[in-house]
Design an enzyme around this catalytic site. Structure first.
Site, PDB file in Angstrom:
ATOM      1  N   THR A 168      -6.853   3.114 -14.178  1.00  0.00           N
ATOM      2  CA  THR A 168      -7.632   2.977 -12.855  1.00  0.00           C
ATOM      3  C   THR A 168      -6.444   3.580 -11.930  1.00  0.00           C
ATOM      4  O   THR A 168      -6.870   3.415 -10.614  1.00  0.00           O
ATOM      5  CB  THR A 168      -8.240   1.932 -12.554  1.00  0.00           C
ATOM      6  N   SER A 196      -2.677  -5.784  -6.086  1.00  0.00           N
ATOM      7  CA  SER A 196      -3.616  -4.778  -6.609  1.00  0.00           C
ATOM      8  C   SER A 196      -3.349  -3.519  -5.801  1.00  0.00           C
ATOM      9  O   SER A 196      -2.653  -3.723  -4.619  1.00  0.00           O
ATOM     10  CB  SER A 196      -5.100  -5.130  -6.530  1.00  0.00           C
ATOM     11  N   LYS A 197      -4.056  -2.356  -5.827  1.00  0.00           N
ATOM     12  CA  LYS A 197      -3.765  -1.264  -4.953  1.00  0.00           C
ATOM     13  C   LYS A 197      -3.966  -1.774  -3.574  1.00  0.00           C
ATOM     14  O   LYS A 197      -3.729  -1.138  -2.623  1.00  0.00           O
ATOM     15  CB  LYS A 197      -4.565  -0.241  -5.546  1.00  0.00           C
ATOM     16  N   GLN A 198      -5.348  -2.598  -3.385  1.00  0.00           N
ATOM     17  CA  GLN A 198      -5.639  -2.911  -1.922  1.00  0.00           C
ATOM     18  C   GLN A 198      -4.787  -3.924  -1.285  1.00  0.00           C
ATOM     19  O   GLN A 198      -4.802  -3.803   0.040  1.00  0.00           O
ATOM     20  CB  GLN A 198      -6.785  -3.821  -2.051  1.00  0.00           C
TER      21      GLN A 198
END
Ligand code: GLU
Length: 310
Positions: A17, A255-257
């Site tokens: 992802t 996380s990417k967030q």
């Protein structure tokens, strides 16, 4: 339970992802070190069943990142998107045993069922499936089938599995969960036709003869569901070691967030050193190869020779 007699086979199973970041590299490094420290085999499996979440090219980019870090698999890489026949066969076995059933519920149906029982929705708490479409509750009642679920209570009763189900994590120690009341009849095949992570991971770990699962602590609470499925499919339960998480700027799992940046290929030693520090390993040596050798030895002493619970 456990599989410690078999020759060690471990794996790293990234979902493509996005690229590896500091958090996912910890799991990659730990699983590689554990395999090396046991004189075992280390595999990489690309978990691309959740196609809408996959990013094109992320699989090959992850493999390049691992390669730059000196983490190369001992056998050919497996892509879950090529394994659909095996998942379908596993689901069919569960259906034939009376342990899987079709579910016609939408999210709204599930919400209404809980409201009808006077159970309010609380933020951030997962509620088990209310069992609406369970065969003993009347089944689909004319609704079209959307997803397939595991009849957890029936598997547990038929196989005489203990409630709660207990397992030992090599790092986190003993855990126990009442799978039926905590997560309930979980999904095996999703309403969008995609295979659920729980089914795919159990089928593939068994097919690849995985004896030891080393992965991030965020996945620890999936373990009891996977153990129930292992029993239902008649496959061995591996040993588990869940690694510490790297936290993002907001104190939650990286996380990417919340600020995760990809591990950069031009300085793999720095990226590995950061991952090693999270694992409580010493500072790096001059280069990647020498560092990996030293860390394998340190890992062996900590987790293999004297594997007391931390
Ligand atoms: N594919 C999962 C993930 O990237 C990991 C699965 C596992 O290690 O069991 O979160």
């Amino acid at each position: 339970m456990g599989n410690s007699g078999a020759a060690y086979r471990g794996r790293f199973a990234p979902s493509p992802t996005g690229l590896l970041h500091a958090g996912s590299l910890v799991a990659a490094l730990a699983s590689w070190l554990d395999a090396r420290a046991h004189g075992g085999v280390w595999l990489v499996r690309i978990e691309d069943v959740d196609r809408p979440r996959c990013v094109q090219g992320a699989d090959t980019a992850i493999l390049a990142q691992l390669h730059a870090c000196g983490l190369t698999p001992d056998e050919p890489v497996v892509w879950q998107s090529h394994r659909e026949t095996a998942y379908a066969a596993a689901l069919q076995r569960l259906i034939d045993a009376g342990w899987a059933y079709p579910c016609g519920c939408t999210r709204q149906h599930i919400e209404l069922a809980w409201r009808a029982r006077g159970v309010p929705r609380e933020r951030h708490t997962a509620r088990p499936y209310p069992g609406t479409c369970r065969p003993d509750n009347g089944g689909l009642r004319g609704r079209p089938a959307r997803a397939w679920r595991l009849h957890v209570g029936r598997v547990i009763a038929d196989l005489g599995l203990p409630v709660p189900l207990a397992w030992n994590d090599r790092r986190l120690g003993r855990h126990a969960q009442d799978v039926e009341s905590t997560v309930g009849d979980f999904v095996l095949k999703r309403a969008d036709g995609l295979w659920a992570y729980q089914l795919a991971v159990v089928v593939d770990d068994a097919a690849q003869g995985i004896t030891d699962i080393v992965r991030g602590e965020d996945l620890a609470d999936n373990t009891p569901r996977q153990i129930v499925l292992q029993h239902a499919l008649g496959v061995p339960t591996p040993r588990y070691l869940h690694t510490p998480l790297v936290l993002g700027d907001n104190g939650e799992k990286l996380s990417k967030q919340n600020g995760a940046r990809p591990v950069v290929l031009d300085d793999p030693l720095a990226a590995l050193a950061a991952a090693a520090a999270v694992l409580g390993l010493p500072p790096p040596a001059q280069n990647v190869a020498a560092s990996l050798r030293a860390w394998s030895e340190a890992w062996r002493e900590r987790w293999v020779v004297d594997p007391g619970i931390a």
